[in-house]
Design a protein around this motif. Structure first.
Motif, PDB file in Angstrom:
ATOM      1  N   GLY A 250      37.765  38.021  69.328  1.00 16.12           N
ATOM      2  CA  GLY A 250      37.292  38.507  70.620  1.00 16.12           C
ATOM      3  C   GLY A 250      35.786  38.603  70.685  1.00 16.12           C
ATOM      4  N   SER A 251      35.298  39.686  71.279  1.00 14.59           N
ATOM      5  CA  SER A 251      33.861  39.843  71.483  1.00 14.59           C
ATOM      6  C   SER A 251      33.103  40.040  70.171  1.00 14.59           C
ATOM      7  CB  SER A 251      33.585  41.032  72.413  1.00 14.59           C
ATOM      8  OG  SER A 251      34.072  42.237  71.836  1.00 14.59           O
ATOM      9  N   ARG A 252      33.819  40.328  69.090  1.00 12.95           N
ATOM     10  CA  ARG A 252      33.157  40.514  67.790  1.00 12.95           C
ATOM     11  C   ARG A 252      32.842  39.184  67.114  1.00 12.95           C
ATOM     12  NH1 ARG A 252      36.395  42.572  64.129  1.00 12.95           N
ATOM     13  NH2 ARG A 252      38.307  42.350  65.333  1.00 12.95           N
ATOM     14  N   CYS A 253      33.391  38.091  67.630  1.00 11.34           N
ATOM     15  CA  CYS A 253      33.168  36.784  67.022  1.00 11.34           C
ATOM     16  C   CYS A 253      31.743  36.321  67.283  1.00 11.34           C
ATOM     17  CB  CYS A 253      34.160  35.764  67.580  1.00 11.34           C
ATOM     18  SG  CYS A 253      34.068  34.150  66.759  1.00 11.34           S
ATOM     19  N   ILE A 254      31.035  35.935  66.228  1.00  9.09           N
ATOM     20  CA  ILE A 254      29.678  35.412  66.406  1.00  9.09           C
ATOM     21  C   ILE A 254      29.654  33.897  66.203  1.00  9.09           C
ATOM     22  CG2 ILE A 254      28.490  37.561  65.871  1.00  9.09           C
ATOM     23  CD1 ILE A 254      27.915  36.461  63.098  1.00  9.09           C
ATOM     24  N   HIS A 255      30.822  33.291  66.165  1.00 10.05           N
ATOM     25  CA  HIS A 255      30.946  31.834  66.205  1.00 10.05           C
ATOM     26  C   HIS A 255      30.269  31.153  65.020  1.00 10.05           C
ATOM     27  CE1 HIS A 255      32.120  33.069  70.135  1.00 10.05           C
ATOM     28  NE2 HIS A 255      30.899  33.197  70.605  1.00 10.05           N
ATOM     29  N   GLU A 256      30.481  31.719  63.855  1.00  8.41           N
ATOM     30  CA  GLU A 256      29.860  31.132  62.666  1.00  8.41           C
ATOM     31  C   GLU A 256      30.915  30.771  61.619  1.00  8.41           C
ATOM     32  OE1 GLU A 256      26.186  32.114  59.603  1.00  8.41           O
ATOM     33  OE2 GLU A 256      27.402  33.751  60.413  1.00  8.41           O
ATOM     34  N   ASN A 257      31.470  31.784  60.948  1.00 12.59           N
ATOM     35  CA  ASN A 257      32.435  31.538  59.871  1.00 12.59           C
ATOM     36  C   ASN A 257      33.842  32.005  60.202  1.00 12.59           C
ATOM     37  OD1 ASN A 257      30.417  30.489  58.111  1.00 12.59           O
ATOM     38  ND2 ASN A 257      29.737  32.587  57.700  1.00 12.59           N
ATOM     39  N   GLU A 258      34.046  32.568  61.392  1.00  8.01           N
ATOM     40  CA  GLU A 258      35.351  33.112  61.746  1.00  8.01           C
ATOM     41  C   GLU A 258      36.369  31.981  61.937  1.00  8.01           C
ATOM     42  OE1 GLU A 258      32.130  35.707  63.701  1.00  8.01           O
ATOM     43  OE2 GLU A 258      32.537  33.575  63.331  1.00  8.01           O
ATOM     44  N   PRO A 259      37.595  32.189  61.455  1.00  5.92           N
ATOM     45  CA  PRO A 259      38.642  31.179  61.671  1.00  5.92           C
ATOM     46  C   PRO A 259      39.100  31.174  63.128  1.00  5.92           C
ATOM     47  CG  PRO A 259      39.561  33.116  60.594  1.00  5.92           C
ATOM     48  CD  PRO A 259      38.075  33.333  60.651  1.00  5.92           C
ATOM     49  N   SER A 260      39.602  30.031  63.571  1.00  6.51           N
ATOM     50  CA  SER A 260      40.136  29.869  64.931  1.00  6.51           C
ATOM     51  C   SER A 260      39.101  30.235  65.998  1.00  6.51           C
ATOM     52  CB  SER A 260      41.399  30.730  65.103  1.00  6.51           C
ATOM     53  OG  SER A 260      42.375  30.396  64.148  1.00  6.51           O
ATOM     54  N   CYS A 261      37.852  29.871  65.766  1.00 10.97           N
ATOM     55  CA  CYS A 261      36.788  30.159  66.728  1.00 10.97           C
ATOM     56  C   CYS A 261      36.781  29.073  67.797  1.00 10.97           C
ATOM     57  CB  CYS A 261      35.431  30.224  66.030  1.00 10.97           C
ATOM     58  SG  CYS A 261      34.032  30.350  67.160  1.00 10.97           S
ATOM     59  N   ALA A 262      36.947  29.479  69.044  1.00 10.62           N
ATOM     60  CA  ALA A 262      37.017  28.519  70.146  1.00 10.62           C
ATOM     61  C   ALA A 262      35.696  27.795  70.351  1.00 10.62           C
ATOM     62  CB  ALA A 262      37.429  29.242  71.432  1.00 10.62           C
ATOM     63  N   VAL A 263      34.572  28.460  70.073  1.00  5.87           N
ATOM     64  CA  VAL A 263      33.272  27.816  70.220  1.00  5.87           C
ATOM     65  C   VAL A 263      33.110  26.701  69.196  1.00  5.87           C
ATOM     66  CG1 VAL A 263      30.774  28.153  69.907  1.00  5.87           C
ATOM     67  CG2 VAL A 263      32.078  29.741  71.315  1.00  5.87           C
ATOM     68  N   LYS A 264      33.474  26.977  67.936  1.00  6.32           N
ATOM     69  CA  LYS A 264      33.373  25.944  66.901  1.00  6.32           C
ATOM     70  C   LYS A 264      34.305  24.778  67.203  1.00  6.32           C
ATOM     71  CE  LYS A 264      34.025  28.541  63.258  1.00  6.32           C
ATOM     72  NZ  LYS A 264      34.180  28.828  61.813  1.00  6.32           N
ATOM     73  N   GLU A 265      35.475  25.080  67.730  1.00  9.54           N
ATOM     74  CA  GLU A 265      36.398  24.009  68.113  1.00  9.54           C
ATOM     75  C   GLU A 265      35.817  23.179  69.251  1.00  9.54           C
ATOM     76  OE1 GLU A 265      40.127  25.823  69.032  1.00  9.54           O
ATOM     77  OE2 GLU A 265      40.546  26.386  66.941  1.00  9.54           O
ATOM     78  N   ALA A 266      35.124  23.843  70.185  1.00  8.77           N
ATOM     79  CA  ALA A 266      34.498  23.123  71.292  1.00  8.77           C
ATOM     80  C   ALA A 266      33.383  22.207  70.801  1.00  8.77           C
ATOM     81  CB  ALA A 266      33.953  24.115  72.324  1.00  8.77           C
ATOM     82  N   VAL A 267      32.668  22.638  69.767  1.00  5.55           N
ATOM     83  CA  VAL A 267      31.641  21.788  69.164  1.00  5.55           C
ATOM     84  C   VAL A 267      32.296  20.561  68.530  1.00  5.55           C
ATOM     85  CG1 VAL A 267      29.835  21.637  67.401  1.00  5.55           C
ATOM     86  CG2 VAL A 267      30.063  23.717  68.776  1.00  5.55           C
ATOM     87  N   GLU A 268      33.365  20.785  67.787  1.00  5.36           N
ATOM     88  CA  GLU A 268      34.084  19.676  67.148  1.00  5.36           C
ATOM     89  C   GLU A 268      34.637  18.705  68.176  1.00  5.36           C
ATOM     90  OE1 GLU A 268      37.038  21.395  64.641  1.00  5.36           O
ATOM     91  OE2 GLU A 268      35.594  22.346  63.291  1.00  5.36           O
ATOM     92  N   ASN A 269      35.049  19.230  69.321  1.00  5.66           N
ATOM     93  CA  ASN A 269      35.610  18.389  70.388  1.00  5.66           C
ATOM     94  C   ASN A 269      34.545  17.830  71.324  1.00  5.66           C
ATOM     95  OD1 ASN A 269      38.204  18.922  69.438  1.00  5.66           O
ATOM     96  ND2 ASN A 269      38.456  20.715  70.768  1.00  5.66           N
ATOM     97  N   ARG A 270      33.268  18.073  70.995  1.00  4.08           N
ATOM     98  CA  ARG A 270      32.116  17.593  71.765  1.00  4.08           C
ATOM     99  C   ARG A 270      32.065  18.167  73.181  1.00  4.08           C
ATOM    100  NH1 ARG A 270      31.525  11.181  70.012  1.00  4.08           N
ATOM    101  NH2 ARG A 270      31.417  11.579  67.752  1.00  4.08           N
ATOM    102  N   GLU A 271      32.650  19.324  73.350  1.00 11.00           N
ATOM    103  CA  GLU A 271      32.552  20.035  74.620  1.00 11.00           C
ATOM    104  C   GLU A 271      31.269  20.872  74.662  1.00 11.00           C
ATOM    105  OE1 GLU A 271      36.128  22.279  75.010  1.00 11.00           O
ATOM    106  OE2 GLU A 271      37.388  20.542  74.547  1.00 11.00           O
ATOM    107  N   ILE A 272      30.773  21.248  73.490  1.00  9.48           N
ATOM    108  CA  ILE A 272      29.488  21.923  73.328  1.00  9.48           C
ATOM    109  C   ILE A 272      28.620  21.030  72.452  1.00  9.48           C
ATOM    110  CG2 ILE A 272      28.314  23.882  72.240  1.00  9.48           C
ATOM    111  CD1 ILE A 272      30.609  25.653  73.076  1.00  9.48           C
ATOM    112  N   SER A 273      27.344  20.881  72.839  1.00 18.48           N
ATOM    113  CA  SER A 273      26.428  20.041  72.085  1.00 18.48           C
ATOM    114  C   SER A 273      26.286  20.535  70.641  1.00 18.48           C
ATOM    115  CB  SER A 273      25.047  20.048  72.757  1.00 18.48           C
ATOM    116  OG  SER A 273      24.036  19.597  71.880  1.00 18.48           O
ATOM    117  N   LYS A 274      26.442  19.604  69.699  1.00 24.06           N
ATOM    118  CA  LYS A 274      26.270  19.953  68.288  1.00 24.06           C
ATOM    119  C   LYS A 274      24.834  20.402  68.014  1.00 24.06           C
ATOM    120  CE  LYS A 274      26.885  18.144  63.594  1.00 24.06           C
ATOM    121  NZ  LYS A 274      27.251  16.960  62.776  1.00 24.06           N
ATOM    122  N   LYS A 275      23.865  19.768  68.679  1.00 21.85           N
ATOM    123  CA  LYS A 275      22.460  20.145  68.465  1.00 21.85           C
ATOM    124  C   LYS A 275      22.193  21.562  68.970  1.00 21.85           C
ATOM    125  CE  LYS A 275      20.431  15.554  68.231  1.00 21.85           C
ATOM    126  NZ  LYS A 275      19.416  14.606  68.755  1.00 21.85           N
TER     127      LYS A 275
END
Length: 294
Positions: A250-275
């Motif tokens: 939830g709101s405690r996720c900082i999108h770095e090392n947490e498992p099942s992070c939607a932001v990291k998945e979006a990066v992998e899926n190229r929905e969020i810029s990797k840069k």
């Protein structure tokens, strides 16, 4: 006392624009005692001590709506963040720092890429537009040489108090000279040796526009520090993360090392810029380490 706005500050003197004209003012000693520094953009009340020579004293400073640290300016509505396509090449980490600081102050943000005439095949511009338009920002490519999109810049400035921010050598002053022919701002070439611009603007100053509103031409900076930003809040200033709130933590996720992070998945899926994500991680680590880069 009369009211006005500080439009320039040099060497302890503050130049206050009022309905009765421009006054050169000192600030009351109480401000220094209370560790308050008047800023360009401050709405102030002044006591006139010499009307003939337009001299006064800043007596009161109204509460600020916004406050930027670098550039030091208050009560801005919008930030035009200006970087060149080439000469100098854009430092995207630095660009993202400007964005974070503007987001922190809840400013409307427009990203301006200058010198697009140097990008003959358009590939660099397409890449940058893909990154920042997908992140949710308006991007305006301009060329002073080709007179490209100068009118679009005027529309962004009209009726607003706007800060032009960006590193040296990207053409901020040249662009302002194109926007308003009454401006005669000094411009500088980019050093061939270090590939950085020479500092041609030495202080922040609000300039009145023919089209209405005011613009701040500010000194360029090669680096920015992220003071007063906690590692847990940095993610709030990367606005493309907002719609990915399904994280397990939830709101405690900082999108770095947490498992099942939607932001990291979006990066992998190229929905969020990797840069952009890499910039986020870099800034996160710098905040943790307490680095200070000047």
């Amino acid at each position: 006392m009369i009211n006005g706005k500080i439009i320039k500050g040099i060497g302890g003197f503050y130049y206050v624009d009022t309905e009765n004209g421009l006054y050169e003012c000192r600030a009351r000693g109480i401000f220094r005692k209370n560790k308050i520094t008047p800023l360009v953009g401050d709405r102030v009340s002044i006591n006139v001590v010499d009307e003939e020579n337009k001299k006064g004293v800043v007596e009161e400073i109204e509460e600020r709506d916004t406050e930027l640290v670098r550039p030091p300016i208050a009560n801005v509505d919008k930030a035009l963040i200006v970087f060149a396509i080439k000469n100098p090449s854009p430092n995207l980490s630095l660009l993202d720092r400007f964005i974070v600081l503007a987001e922190k102050e809840n400013l409307e943000i427009v990203i301006v890429f200058t010198k697009v005439d140097l990008d003959t095949d358009g590939e660099l511009l397409d890449e940058l537009k893909d990154i920042y338009e997908a992140s949710g920002y308006k991007v305006i490519p301009v060329s002073n040489k080709l007179k490209l999109n100068i009118d679009k810049i005027k529309e962004e400035l009209k009726g607003n108090t706007v800060v032009f921010a960006g590193p040296s050598g990207v053409g901020k002053s040249s662009l302002l000279n194109e926007v308003d022919k009454n401006f005669e701002l000094k411009t500088g070439e980019v050093s061939d040796k270090i590939k950085r611009g020479k500092h041609t603007t030495r202080h922040a100053e609000l300039l009145k526009l023919e089209c209405g509103g005011m613009v701040a031409d500010t000194p360029g900076f090669s680096s920015l520090i992220l003071d007063d930003i906690d590692e847990s809040e940095l993610k709030e200033y990367f606005i493309e993360f907002d719609k990915y709130d399904e994280c397990r933590f939830g709101s405690r996720c900082i999108h770095e090392n947490e498992p099942s992070c939607a932001v990291k998945e979006a990066v992998e899926n190229r929905e969020i810029s990797k840069k952009r994500y890499e910039s986020y991680i870099q800034l996160l680590n710098e905040i943790r380490a307490g680095k200070r880069r000047y």
